[in-house]
Design a protein around this motif. Sequence first.
Motif, PDB file in Angstrom:
ATOM      1  N   ALA A   1      44.764  28.825  37.248  1.00 42.84           N
ATOM      2  CA  ALA A   1      44.190  29.751  38.217  1.00 42.84           C
ATOM      3  C   ALA A   1      42.807  29.276  38.658  1.00 42.84           C
ATOM      4  O   ALA A   1      42.033  28.750  37.854  1.00 42.84           O
ATOM      5  CB  ALA A   1      44.087  31.142  37.605  1.00 42.84           C
ATOM      6  N   THR A   2      42.509  29.457  39.923  1.00 41.17           N
ATOM      7  CA  THR A   2      41.160  29.260  40.463  1.00 41.17           C
ATOM      8  C   THR A   2      40.900  30.383  41.461  1.00 41.17           C
ATOM      9  O   THR A   2      41.836  30.999  41.974  1.00 41.17           O
ATOM     10  CB  THR A   2      40.986  27.901  41.158  1.00 41.17           C
ATOM     11  N   GLY A   3      39.637  30.645  41.729  1.00 41.51           N
ATOM     12  CA  GLY A   3      39.321  31.729  42.651  1.00 41.51           C
ATOM     13  C   GLY A   3      37.994  31.522  43.342  1.00 41.51           C
ATOM     14  O   GLY A   3      37.177  30.693  42.932  1.00 41.51           O
ATOM     15  N   GLU A   4      37.793  32.286  44.411  1.00 39.13           N
ATOM     16  CA  GLU A   4      36.550  32.224  45.181  1.00 39.13           C
ATOM     17  C   GLU A   4      36.287  33.587  45.797  1.00 39.13           C
ATOM     18  O   GLU A   4      37.220  34.336  46.103  1.00 39.13           O
ATOM     19  CB  GLU A   4      36.654  31.153  46.271  1.00 39.13           C
ATOM     20  N   VAL A   5      35.018  33.921  45.962  1.00 44.00           N
ATOM     21  CA  VAL A   5      34.620  35.198  46.537  1.00 44.00           C
ATOM     22  C   VAL A   5      33.900  34.956  47.857  1.00 44.00           C
ATOM     23  O   VAL A   5      32.945  34.183  47.920  1.00 44.00           O
ATOM     24  CB  VAL A   5      33.697  35.979  45.568  1.00 44.00           C
ATOM     25  N   ARG A   6      34.389  35.644  48.903  1.00 40.76           N
ATOM     26  CA  ARG A   6      33.751  35.585  50.218  1.00 40.76           C
ATOM     27  C   ARG A   6      33.788  36.975  50.836  1.00 40.76           C
ATOM     28  O   ARG A   6      34.839  37.595  50.906  1.00 40.76           O
ATOM     29  CB  ARG A   6      34.465  34.590  51.137  1.00 40.76           C
ATOM     30  N   ASP A   7      32.622  37.426  51.283  1.00 38.39           N
ATOM     31  CA  ASP A   7      32.533  38.735  51.930  1.00 38.39           C
ATOM     32  C   ASP A   7      33.158  39.828  51.069  1.00 38.39           C
ATOM     33  O   ASP A   7      33.926  40.666  51.545  1.00 38.39           O
ATOM     34  CB  ASP A   7      33.220  38.704  53.307  1.00 38.39           C
ATOM     35  N   ASN A   8      32.819  39.818  49.794  1.00 36.85           N
ATOM     36  CA  ASN A   8      33.266  40.836  48.846  1.00 36.85           C
ATOM     37  C   ASN A   8      34.779  40.858  48.648  1.00 36.85           C
ATOM     38  O   ASN A   8      35.355  41.865  48.250  1.00 36.85           O
ATOM     39  CB  ASN A   8      32.800  42.233  49.269  1.00 36.85           C
ATOM     40  N   ARG A   9      35.409  39.728  48.947  1.00 31.56           N
ATOM     41  CA  ARG A   9      36.853  39.621  48.767  1.00 31.56           C
ATOM     42  C   ARG A   9      37.157  38.430  47.857  1.00 31.56           C
ATOM     43  O   ARG A   9      36.677  37.324  48.106  1.00 31.56           O
ATOM     44  CB  ARG A   9      37.545  39.464  50.109  1.00 31.56           C
ATOM     45  N   LEU A  10      37.938  38.694  46.822  1.00 25.96           N
ATOM     46  CA  LEU A  10      38.316  37.657  45.875  1.00 25.96           C
ATOM     47  C   LEU A  10      39.649  37.057  46.284  1.00 25.96           C
ATOM     48  O   LEU A  10      40.637  37.779  46.450  1.00 25.96           O
ATOM     49  CB  LEU A  10      38.422  38.234  44.461  1.00 25.96           C
ATOM     50  N   THR A  11      39.684  35.754  46.435  1.00 24.33           N
ATOM     51  CA  THR A  11      40.927  35.048  46.716  1.00 24.33           C
ATOM     52  C   THR A  11      41.283  34.218  45.496  1.00 24.33           C
ATOM     53  O   THR A  11      40.498  33.382  45.053  1.00 24.33           O
ATOM     54  CB  THR A  11      40.791  34.140  47.943  1.00 24.33           C
ATOM     55  N   MET A  12      42.467  34.484  44.936  1.00 22.54           N
ATOM     56  CA  MET A  12      42.941  33.754  43.776  1.00 22.54           C
ATOM     57  C   MET A  12      44.027  32.771  44.208  1.00 22.54           C
ATOM     58  O   MET A  12      44.959  33.131  44.938  1.00 22.54           O
ATOM     59  CB  MET A  12      43.517  34.700  42.721  1.00 22.54           C
TER      60      MET A  12
ATOM     61  N   ALA B   1      33.647  36.825  35.689  1.00 23.28           N
ATOM     62  CA  ALA B   1      33.494  35.914  34.547  1.00 23.28           C
ATOM     63  C   ALA B   1      34.806  35.175  34.282  1.00 23.28           C
ATOM     64  O   ALA B   1      34.806  33.972  33.979  1.00 23.28           O
ATOM     65  CB  ALA B   1      33.061  36.694  33.311  1.00 23.28           C
ATOM     66  N   TYR B   2      35.921  35.883  34.397  1.00 24.40           N
ATOM     67  CA  TYR B   2      37.233  35.229  34.280  1.00 24.40           C
ATOM     68  C   TYR B   2      37.397  34.153  35.344  1.00 24.40           C
ATOM     69  O   TYR B   2      37.874  33.044  35.070  1.00 24.40           O
ATOM     70  CB  TYR B   2      38.352  36.255  34.424  1.00 24.40           C
ATOM     71  N   VAL B   3      37.026  34.493  36.573  1.00 23.55           N
ATOM     72  CA  VAL B   3      37.175  33.533  37.674  1.00 23.55           C
ATOM     73  C   VAL B   3      36.302  32.306  37.423  1.00 23.55           C
ATOM     74  O   VAL B   3      36.745  31.167  37.611  1.00 23.55           O
ATOM     75  CB  VAL B   3      36.821  34.201  39.015  1.00 23.55           C
ATOM     76  N   ASP B   4      35.067  32.533  36.995  1.00 24.76           N
ATOM     77  CA  ASP B   4      34.172  31.401  36.715  1.00 24.76           C
ATOM     78  C   ASP B   4      34.731  30.535  35.591  1.00 24.76           C
ATOM     79  O   ASP B   4      34.685  29.297  35.661  1.00 24.76           O
ATOM     80  CB  ASP B   4      32.775  31.910  36.335  1.00 24.76           C
TER      81      ASP B   4
END
Length: 339
Positions: free
Chosen positions: A94-105, A229-232
């Motif tokens: 899994a990887t993720g990123e946050v943009r404009d208060n939206r998490l994309t996994m 923290a999980y995403v990081d």
Amino acid sequence: MAQVIGILVTLLLTLGMAWGAAALWFRLPWSRNRRRLAVAGWGIAALVLLWLGVRGQWLANATQLLLLVGLTTWWFRLRPAHDRPWSDDVACLATGEVRDNRLTMHHVRDFDWRTRDDAEVRWEKRSYDLDRLDSVDMIVSSWGRPGVAHVMVSFGFEGETFVVFSVEVRRLKGERFSEIGGFFRQYELAIVAADERDAVGLRSKVRGERVSLFRLRMPQSAMRSLLLAYVDEANALAESPRFYNTITANCTTLIFAMARGIGARLPLDYRLLVTDRLPGYAFKVGGLWPGFTLSELEAGGRIDERARRVHRAPDFSQRIRQRVPGWESLDRESLAQRQ
């Protein structure tokens, strides 16, 4: 005094040679028969040298020490990797990123499991509105081994969408998990993000495990911090592989480290290692849903039978939470009784 020192030296060398035999068995990249020969040769050498050392031949002790130095040098040169023939369920991290208060996994697992080794493989990209994050659940799955359970954490978005994070061993195709092998760098570490119907259904319906769900009591800011923290942690793992360790890097110790990292004041406790007792630890520190005894939370949190019945339901996540303490709003009958 010299005799005591001699006994201690013999004991340490014996323990070291025993550890060396296990390290060779679990980490040599050879066939089973070749590993058996290597471990047998090591064991015979260890016994002969031990016998000679006990008889006062210091050269035998020196030889054991040299063997252990050589083995330890090889051991610490072992490196985890990403490019191995992984089992389908841990092929993607899994990887993720946050943009404009939206998490994309990326690489959210949504397998349709037929057996424990066969599934319709499906990895998806999913997006979550962090403003809607309002629940965190701990899911505990056990399979009959005393003291052992697998722990996952599920994040919910207004009771409609859920994503489960699971810290797992990254097994090779056809490989089985061994708790002992987990001490000897046999596996890499994986952080999997999954749909609940996949993660819970696999353990309840396909593997026949006992599965319990506990809603955690957390302020929304802490929920968000733990999710990120999980995403990081997942992003860091995807960038740099790590070895799984049965004690220091497993499904509970990483959660504990992340929770402490976001400011939670959690004491050390033996139940962090005896993972089937983790709900008792969470109850003790005030992390479970209030207003219930631990026995009530454990009884109400059993979801495996329900999960087996509704495995194909489109509202799987909502239906497994009916009658679970903290989720009374999903159970109209229970809500009416409380009113």
